[in-house]
Design a protein around this motif. Structure first.
Motif, PDB file in Angstrom:
ATOM      1  N   MET A 192       0.832  -1.199   0.000  1.00  0.00           N
ATOM      2  CA  MET A 192       0.000   0.000   0.000  1.00  0.00           C
ATOM      3  C   MET A 192       0.875   1.260   0.000  1.00  0.00           C
ATOM      4  SD  MET A 192      -2.830   1.669   0.256  1.00  0.00           S
ATOM      5  CE  MET A 192      -3.208   3.344   0.750  1.00  0.00           C
ATOM      6  N   ASN A 193       0.549   2.213  -0.893  1.00  0.00           N
ATOM      7  CA  ASN A 193       1.324   3.442  -1.029  1.00  0.00           C
ATOM      8  C   ASN A 193       0.386   4.642  -0.945  1.00  0.00           C
ATOM      9  OD1 ASN A 193       2.607   5.738  -2.601  1.00  0.00           O
ATOM     10  ND2 ASN A 193       4.307   4.277  -2.587  1.00  0.00           N
ATOM     11  N   GLU A 262      -7.000 -12.013   2.655  1.00  0.00           N
ATOM     12  CA  GLU A 262      -6.557 -10.702   3.138  1.00  0.00           C
ATOM     13  C   GLU A 262      -5.644  -9.993   2.135  1.00  0.00           C
ATOM     14  OE1 GLU A 262      -4.700 -11.509   6.852  1.00  0.00           O
ATOM     15  OE2 GLU A 262      -6.529 -12.311   7.777  1.00  0.00           O
ATOM     16  N   VAL A 263      -5.172 -10.729   1.131  1.00  0.00           N
ATOM     17  CA  VAL A 263      -4.263 -10.131   0.144  1.00  0.00           C
ATOM     18  C   VAL A 263      -5.054  -9.217  -0.792  1.00  0.00           C
ATOM     19  CG1 VAL A 263      -2.696 -10.607  -1.776  1.00  0.00           C
ATOM     20  CG2 VAL A 263      -2.693 -12.093   0.243  1.00  0.00           C
ATOM     21  N   GLU A 264      -4.587  -7.992  -0.948  1.00  0.00           N
ATOM     22  CA  GLU A 264      -5.210  -7.036  -1.862  1.00  0.00           C
ATOM     23  C   GLU A 264      -4.298  -6.836  -3.064  1.00  0.00           C
ATOM     24  OE1 GLU A 264      -7.727  -3.868   0.676  1.00  0.00           O
ATOM     25  OE2 GLU A 264      -5.575  -3.866   1.136  1.00  0.00           O
ATOM     26  N   PHE A 266      -4.868  -4.463  -5.586  1.00  0.00           N
ATOM     27  CA  PHE A 266      -4.785  -3.030  -5.870  1.00  0.00           C
ATOM     28  C   PHE A 266      -5.320  -2.263  -4.647  1.00  0.00           C
ATOM     29  CE2 PHE A 266      -6.403  -5.316  -9.745  1.00  0.00           C
ATOM     30  CZ  PHE A 266      -5.150  -5.551 -10.309  1.00  0.00           C
ATOM     31  N   PRO A 267      -4.590  -2.277  -3.541  1.00  0.00           N
ATOM     32  CA  PRO A 267      -5.129  -1.748  -2.279  1.00  0.00           C
ATOM     33  C   PRO A 267      -5.566  -0.291  -2.341  1.00  0.00           C
ATOM     34  CG  PRO A 267      -2.745  -2.070  -2.140  1.00  0.00           C
ATOM     35  CD  PRO A 267      -3.202  -2.739  -3.393  1.00  0.00           C
ATOM     36  N   GLU A 268      -4.840   0.525  -3.103  1.00  0.00           N
ATOM     37  CA  GLU A 268      -5.182   1.957  -3.159  1.00  0.00           C
ATOM     38  C   GLU A 268      -6.563   2.179  -3.777  1.00  0.00           C
ATOM     39  OE1 GLU A 268      -0.838   1.278  -3.182  1.00  0.00           O
ATOM     40  OE2 GLU A 268      -2.454   0.604  -4.514  1.00  0.00           O
ATOM     41  N   LEU A 269      -6.939   1.317  -4.728  1.00  0.00           N
ATOM     42  CA  LEU A 269      -8.225   1.489  -5.405  1.00  0.00           C
ATOM     43  C   LEU A 269      -9.396   1.156  -4.495  1.00  0.00           C
ATOM     44  CD1 LEU A 269      -7.381   0.105  -8.951  1.00  0.00           C
ATOM     45  CD2 LEU A 269      -7.849   2.469  -8.302  1.00  0.00           C
ATOM     46  N   TRP A 270      -9.162   0.343  -3.481  1.00  0.00           N
ATOM     47  CA  TRP A 270     -10.215   0.031  -2.521  1.00  0.00           C
ATOM     48  C   TRP A 270     -10.249   1.062  -1.393  1.00  0.00           C
ATOM     49  CZ3 TRP A 270     -13.713  -3.543  -3.804  1.00  0.00           C
ATOM     50  CH2 TRP A 270     -13.365  -4.441  -4.817  1.00  0.00           C
ATOM     51  N   ARG A 271      -9.108   1.449  -0.918  1.00  0.00           N
ATOM     52  CA  ARG A 271      -9.062   2.365   0.225  1.00  0.00           C
ATOM     53  C   ARG A 271      -9.375   3.803  -0.158  1.00  0.00           C
ATOM     54  NH1 ARG A 271      -4.001  -0.214   3.720  1.00  0.00           N
ATOM     55  NH2 ARG A 271      -4.426  -2.356   3.065  1.00  0.00           N
ATOM     56  N   VAL A 272      -9.173   4.142  -1.431  1.00  0.00           N
ATOM     57  CA  VAL A 272      -9.458   5.511  -1.851  1.00  0.00           C
ATOM     58  C   VAL A 272     -10.934   5.842  -1.681  1.00  0.00           C
ATOM     59  CG1 VAL A 272      -9.948   5.029  -4.297  1.00  0.00           C
ATOM     60  CG2 VAL A 272      -8.943   7.235  -3.622  1.00  0.00           C
ATOM     61  N   ARG A 273     -11.781   4.838  -1.698  1.00  0.00           N
ATOM     62  CA  ARG A 273     -13.222   5.068  -1.555  1.00  0.00           C
ATOM     63  C   ARG A 273     -13.561   5.693  -0.212  1.00  0.00           C
ATOM     64  NH1 ARG A 273     -12.466   2.220  -5.862  1.00  0.00           N
ATOM     65  NH2 ARG A 273     -14.201   1.566  -7.186  1.00  0.00           N
ATOM     66  N   THR A 274     -12.784   5.392   0.783  1.00  0.00           N
ATOM     67  CA  THR A 274     -13.018   5.973   2.113  1.00  0.00           C
ATOM     68  C   THR A 274     -12.649   7.463   2.117  1.00  0.00           C
ATOM     69  OG1 THR A 274     -12.427   3.839   3.053  1.00  0.00           O
ATOM     70  CG2 THR A 274     -12.516   5.687   4.582  1.00  0.00           C
ATOM     71  N   GLU A 275     -11.736   7.837   1.249  1.00  0.00           N
ATOM     72  CA  GLU A 275     -11.242   9.228   1.220  1.00  0.00           C
ATOM     73  C   GLU A 275     -12.134  10.167   0.429  1.00  0.00           C
ATOM     74  OE1 GLU A 275      -8.465  10.013   3.002  1.00  0.00           O
ATOM     75  OE2 GLU A 275      -8.521   7.903   3.629  1.00  0.00           O
ATOM     76  N   LEU A 276     -13.024   9.642  -0.369  1.00  0.00           N
ATOM     77  CA  LEU A 276     -13.832  10.504  -1.246  1.00  0.00           C
ATOM     78  C   LEU A 276     -15.005  11.148  -0.537  1.00  0.00           C
ATOM     79  CD1 LEU A 276     -13.825   8.171  -4.388  1.00  0.00           C
ATOM     80  CD2 LEU A 276     -12.326  10.122  -3.913  1.00  0.00           C
TER      81      LEU A 276
END
Length: 276
Positions: A192-193, A262-264, A266-276
Protein backbone atom coordinates in the motif's frame (compact mmCIF):
# COMPACT_ATOMS: atom_id res chain seq x y z
CA UNK A 1 -40.25 -35.16 -40.40
CA UNK A 2 -36.73 -36.38 -39.62
CA UNK A 3 -34.25 -33.57 -40.20
CA UNK A 4 -31.37 -34.28 -42.59
CA UNK A 5 -28.69 -31.53 -42.25
CA UNK A 6 -27.03 -32.52 -45.55
CA UNK A 7 -30.18 -31.43 -47.42
CA UNK A 8 -29.78 -28.00 -45.84
CA UNK A 9 -26.29 -27.63 -47.23
CA UNK A 10 -24.42 -28.78 -44.12
CA UNK A 11 -21.11 -30.61 -44.59
CA UNK A 12 -21.32 -34.19 -43.34
CA UNK A 13 -18.34 -35.86 -45.01
CA UNK A 14 -15.10 -35.09 -43.14
CA UNK A 15 -12.80 -37.71 -44.60
CA UNK A 16 -10.86 -34.96 -46.41
CA UNK A 17 -11.90 -31.97 -44.31
CA UNK A 18 -11.13 -30.60 -40.88
CA UNK A 19 -13.98 -31.32 -38.47
CA UNK A 20 -15.04 -29.61 -35.26
CA UNK A 21 -13.24 -32.26 -33.21
CA UNK A 22 -10.09 -31.93 -35.31
CA UNK A 23 -9.93 -28.16 -34.88
CA UNK A 24 -10.47 -28.26 -31.11
CA UNK A 25 -8.27 -31.32 -30.50
CA UNK A 26 -11.21 -32.88 -28.67
CA UNK A 27 -9.67 -36.35 -28.57
CA UNK A 28 -6.66 -35.00 -26.65
CA UNK A 29 -8.81 -33.01 -24.24
CA UNK A 30 -11.25 -35.84 -23.51
CA UNK A 31 -8.49 -38.38 -23.00
CA UNK A 32 -6.79 -36.27 -20.32
CA UNK A 33 -9.06 -37.44 -17.47
CA UNK A 34 -7.35 -40.35 -15.74
CA UNK A 35 -8.83 -41.07 -12.29
CA UNK A 36 -6.54 -42.88 -9.86
CA UNK A 37 -9.36 -44.47 -7.89
CA UNK A 38 -12.69 -46.13 -8.56
CA UNK A 39 -14.56 -43.35 -6.75
CA UNK A 40 -17.38 -41.95 -8.87
CA UNK A 41 -16.72 -38.33 -7.83
CA UNK A 42 -13.07 -38.23 -8.80
CA UNK A 43 -14.09 -37.47 -12.39
CA UNK A 44 -15.91 -34.34 -11.19
CA UNK A 45 -12.83 -33.29 -9.21
CA UNK A 46 -10.51 -33.75 -12.19
CA UNK A 47 -12.71 -31.96 -14.72
CA UNK A 48 -13.39 -29.08 -12.31
CA UNK A 49 -9.67 -28.40 -11.98
CA UNK A 50 -8.79 -29.05 -15.63
CA UNK A 51 -11.43 -26.63 -16.88
CA UNK A 52 -10.28 -24.07 -14.31
CA UNK A 53 -6.77 -24.33 -15.73
CA UNK A 54 -8.16 -23.73 -19.24
CA UNK A 55 -9.97 -20.58 -18.07
CA UNK A 56 -6.79 -19.45 -16.31
CA UNK A 57 -4.87 -19.93 -19.56
CA UNK A 58 -7.30 -17.56 -21.26
CA UNK A 59 -7.08 -15.11 -18.35
CA UNK A 60 -3.29 -15.03 -18.70
CA UNK A 61 -3.62 -14.53 -22.45
CA UNK A 62 -5.94 -11.54 -21.93
CA UNK A 63 -3.94 -10.01 -19.05
CA UNK A 64 -0.76 -10.21 -21.11
CA UNK A 65 -2.45 -8.53 -24.07
CA UNK A 66 -4.00 -5.83 -21.86
CA UNK A 67 -0.65 -5.08 -20.26
CA UNK A 68 0.96 -4.81 -23.68
CA UNK A 69 -1.76 -2.45 -24.90
CA UNK A 70 -1.47 -0.19 -21.84
CA UNK A 71 2.32 -0.04 -22.23
CA UNK A 72 1.82 1.15 -25.82
CA UNK A 73 -0.91 3.64 -24.80
CA UNK A 74 -3.73 1.67 -26.48
CA UNK A 75 -5.89 1.82 -23.39
CA UNK A 76 -9.24 1.41 -25.14
CA UNK A 77 -8.26 -2.04 -26.39
CA UNK A 78 -6.89 -2.99 -22.98
CA UNK A 79 -10.18 -2.13 -21.28
CA UNK A 80 -12.04 -4.66 -23.43
CA UNK A 81 -9.51 -7.33 -22.48
CA UNK A 82 -9.72 -6.52 -18.77
CA UNK A 83 -13.51 -6.70 -18.94
CA UNK A 84 -13.14 -10.18 -20.41
CA UNK A 85 -10.80 -11.24 -17.58
CA UNK A 86 -13.47 -10.27 -15.04
CA UNK A 87 -16.02 -12.40 -16.92
CA UNK A 88 -13.56 -15.30 -16.96
CA UNK A 89 -13.39 -15.18 -13.18
CA UNK A 90 -17.17 -15.05 -13.09
CA UNK A 91 -17.10 -18.39 -14.93
CA UNK A 92 -14.52 -19.74 -12.49
CA UNK A 93 -16.80 -18.71 -9.63
CA UNK A 94 -19.73 -20.60 -11.09
CA UNK A 95 -17.66 -23.78 -11.27
CA UNK A 96 -17.49 -23.98 -7.47
CA UNK A 97 -21.26 -24.55 -7.46
CA UNK A 98 -20.71 -27.83 -9.30
CA UNK A 99 -17.86 -28.98 -7.06
CA UNK A 100 -19.94 -28.25 -3.95
CA UNK A 101 -22.30 -31.06 -4.95
CA UNK A 102 -19.57 -33.43 -3.73
CA UNK A 103 -19.98 -34.33 -0.06
CA UNK A 104 -17.19 -34.98 2.50
CA UNK A 105 -17.80 -38.73 2.46
CA UNK A 106 -17.53 -38.78 -1.34
CA UNK A 107 -14.26 -36.83 -1.33
CA UNK A 108 -12.63 -39.08 1.28
CA UNK A 109 -13.01 -42.03 -1.11
CA UNK A 110 -10.24 -40.68 -3.34
CA UNK A 111 -8.50 -37.91 -1.38
CA UNK A 112 -5.54 -40.11 -0.43
CA UNK A 113 -4.94 -40.85 -4.11
CA UNK A 114 -4.08 -37.17 -4.67
CA UNK A 115 -0.84 -37.60 -2.73
CA UNK A 116 0.71 -34.19 -2.07
CA UNK A 117 -0.81 -32.52 -5.14
CA UNK A 118 -2.73 -29.35 -4.32
CA UNK A 119 -4.25 -26.36 -6.07
CA UNK A 120 -1.73 -23.97 -4.52
CA UNK A 121 0.86 -25.64 -6.78
CA UNK A 122 -0.91 -24.36 -9.92
CA UNK A 123 1.76 -22.48 -11.85
CA UNK A 124 -0.85 -20.69 -13.98
CA UNK A 125 -2.60 -19.35 -10.90
CA UNK A 126 0.77 -18.17 -9.56
CA UNK A 127 1.56 -16.56 -12.90
CA UNK A 128 -1.75 -14.67 -12.81
CA UNK A 129 -0.90 -13.32 -9.36
CA UNK A 130 2.59 -12.33 -10.48
CA UNK A 131 1.25 -10.75 -13.68
CA UNK A 132 -1.23 -8.50 -11.89
CA UNK A 133 1.16 -7.52 -9.08
CA UNK A 134 0.95 -9.95 -6.14
CA UNK A 135 4.56 -11.16 -6.15
CA UNK A 136 5.41 -13.52 -3.32
CA UNK A 137 8.87 -14.98 -3.97
CA UNK A 138 8.28 -17.82 -1.50
CA UNK A 139 5.73 -19.22 -3.94
CA UNK A 140 8.48 -20.04 -6.42
CA UNK A 141 9.54 -23.03 -4.32
CA UNK A 142 6.76 -25.46 -5.36
CA UNK A 143 7.98 -25.09 -8.96
CA UNK A 144 11.72 -25.54 -8.46
CA UNK A 145 11.49 -29.15 -9.66
CA UNK A 146 10.45 -27.87 -13.10
CA UNK A 147 13.12 -25.58 -14.61
CA UNK A 148 10.78 -24.69 -17.49
CA UNK A 149 8.06 -23.44 -15.13
CA UNK A 150 10.55 -21.67 -12.91
CA UNK A 151 11.86 -19.87 -15.98
CA UNK A 152 8.34 -18.66 -16.86
CA UNK A 153 7.74 -17.37 -13.34
CA UNK A 154 11.16 -15.70 -13.09
CA UNK A 155 10.61 -14.03 -16.46
CA UNK A 156 7.32 -12.63 -15.15
CA UNK A 157 9.02 -11.26 -12.04
CA UNK A 158 11.47 -9.37 -14.23
CA UNK A 159 8.67 -7.47 -15.98
CA UNK A 160 6.38 -4.66 -14.85
CA UNK A 161 3.09 -6.08 -13.59
CA UNK A 162 -0.27 -5.03 -14.95
CA UNK A 163 -0.62 -2.58 -12.05
CA UNK A 164 2.89 -1.21 -12.70
CA UNK A 165 1.95 -0.55 -16.32
CA UNK A 166 -1.26 1.20 -15.27
CA UNK A 167 0.70 3.47 -12.91
CA UNK A 168 3.24 4.20 -15.64
CA UNK A 169 0.38 5.13 -17.91
CA UNK A 170 -0.96 7.50 -15.25
CA UNK A 171 2.45 9.18 -15.15
CA UNK A 172 2.42 9.59 -18.94
CA UNK A 173 -1.03 11.18 -18.60
CA UNK A 174 0.54 13.80 -16.36
CA UNK A 175 -0.55 12.49 -12.97
CA UNK A 176 2.04 12.76 -10.15
CA UNK A 177 2.98 9.11 -9.65
CA UNK A 178 6.13 9.13 -7.46
CA UNK A 179 9.41 8.30 -9.21
CA UNK A 180 10.19 5.77 -6.46
CA UNK A 181 7.08 3.82 -7.51
CA UNK A 182 7.93 3.94 -11.21
CA UNK A 183 11.51 2.78 -10.52
CA UNK A 184 10.77 0.20 -7.83
CA UNK A 185 12.20 -3.33 -7.65
CA UNK A 186 9.80 -5.26 -9.86
CA UNK A 187 10.44 -8.58 -8.10
CA UNK A 188 8.97 -7.32 -4.87
CA UNK A 189 5.29 -7.57 -4.02
CA UNK A 190 3.18 -4.46 -4.07
CA UNK A 191 2.53 -2.70 -0.78
CA UNK A 192 0.00 0.00 0.00
CA UNK A 193 1.32 3.44 -1.03
CA UNK A 194 -0.29 6.61 0.29
CA UNK A 195 1.07 8.75 -2.56
CA UNK A 196 -0.44 6.40 -5.14
CA UNK A 197 -3.75 6.53 -3.29
CA UNK A 198 -3.59 10.33 -3.48
CA UNK A 199 -3.19 10.04 -7.26
CA UNK A 200 -6.26 7.82 -7.49
CA UNK A 201 -8.17 10.26 -5.26
CA UNK A 202 -7.42 12.99 -7.80
CA UNK A 203 -8.80 10.78 -10.55
CA UNK A 204 -11.96 9.84 -8.67
CA UNK A 205 -12.71 13.41 -7.64
CA UNK A 206 -12.77 14.53 -11.26
CA UNK A 207 -13.62 11.53 -13.47
CA UNK A 208 -14.52 13.60 -16.54
CA UNK A 209 -11.07 15.21 -16.55
CA UNK A 210 -9.24 11.92 -16.02
CA UNK A 211 -11.66 9.61 -17.81
CA UNK A 212 -9.06 7.20 -19.18
CA UNK A 213 -7.48 6.73 -15.76
CA UNK A 214 -10.93 6.43 -14.18
CA UNK A 215 -11.96 3.67 -16.60
CA UNK A 216 -8.72 1.76 -16.00
CA UNK A 217 -9.30 1.98 -12.25
CA UNK A 218 -12.82 0.60 -12.48
CA UNK A 219 -11.75 -2.27 -14.74
CA UNK A 220 -9.08 -3.24 -12.20
CA UNK A 221 -11.65 -3.09 -9.40
CA UNK A 222 -14.05 -5.24 -11.46
CA UNK A 223 -11.35 -7.85 -11.93
CA UNK A 224 -10.31 -7.90 -8.28
CA UNK A 225 -13.96 -8.05 -7.21
CA UNK A 226 -14.46 -11.32 -9.10
CA UNK A 227 -10.99 -12.55 -8.08
CA UNK A 228 -11.85 -12.03 -4.41
CA UNK A 229 -15.16 -13.84 -4.86
CA UNK A 230 -13.29 -16.74 -6.46
CA UNK A 231 -10.99 -16.95 -3.45
CA UNK A 232 -13.94 -16.72 -1.04
CA UNK A 233 -15.82 -19.45 -2.89
CA UNK A 234 -12.69 -21.57 -2.73
CA UNK A 235 -12.60 -21.17 1.05
CA UNK A 236 -16.26 -22.02 1.58
CA UNK A 237 -16.10 -25.01 -0.79
CA UNK A 238 -13.05 -26.43 0.97
CA UNK A 239 -14.61 -25.90 4.40
CA UNK A 240 -17.81 -27.57 3.24
CA UNK A 241 -15.93 -30.62 1.91
CA UNK A 242 -13.00 -31.15 4.32
CA UNK A 243 -13.67 -28.82 7.25
CA UNK A 244 -10.47 -27.71 8.97
CA UNK A 245 -8.20 -30.58 7.88
CA UNK A 246 -4.79 -29.75 6.48
CA UNK A 247 -4.58 -29.46 2.69
CA UNK A 248 -3.22 -32.31 0.59
CA UNK A 249 -0.20 -30.15 -0.23
CA UNK A 250 0.60 -29.65 3.45
CA UNK A 251 -0.90 -26.17 3.86
CA UNK A 252 -3.06 -25.31 6.86
CA UNK A 253 -6.14 -25.74 4.69
CA UNK A 254 -8.86 -23.25 5.63
CA UNK A 255 -6.47 -21.16 7.73
CA UNK A 256 -4.15 -20.80 4.74
CA UNK A 257 -7.00 -19.91 2.38
CA UNK A 258 -8.40 -17.37 4.84
CA UNK A 259 -5.03 -15.63 4.94
CA UNK A 260 -5.13 -15.41 1.16
CA UNK A 261 -8.43 -13.53 1.43
CA UNK A 262 -6.56 -10.70 3.14
CA UNK A 263 -4.26 -10.13 0.14
CA UNK A 264 -5.21 -7.04 -1.86
CA UNK A 265 -4.07 -6.73 -5.47
CA UNK A 266 -4.79 -3.03 -5.87
CA UNK A 267 -5.13 -1.75 -2.28
CA UNK A 268 -5.18 1.96 -3.16
CA UNK A 269 -8.23 1.49 -5.40
CA UNK A 270 -10.22 0.03 -2.52
CA UNK A 271 -9.06 2.37 0.23
CA UNK A 272 -9.46 5.51 -1.85
CA UNK A 273 -13.22 5.07 -1.55
CA UNK A 274 -13.02 5.97 2.11
CA UNK A 275 -11.24 9.23 1.22
CA UNK A 276 -13.83 10.50 -1.25
Amino acid sequence: MTYDPSKDGAETDFRQRMSYGDYLQIDHILSAQKPLSKAHDEMLFIIQHQTSELWMKLALYEVEAARRMIASDNTAEALKMLARVARIFEQLNSAWDVLRTMTPSEYTRFRDDLGQSSGFQSWQYRLIEYAVGNRNLAMLKPHEHRPDLLEKLEAELARPSLYDEVLRRLARLGLPVPAAVLERDLRQGWTMNEDVMAVWATVYRDPSRYWEAYEMAEKLVDFEDYFRRWRFNHVTTVERVIGFKRGTGGTAGIDYLNRMLEVELFPELWRVRTEL
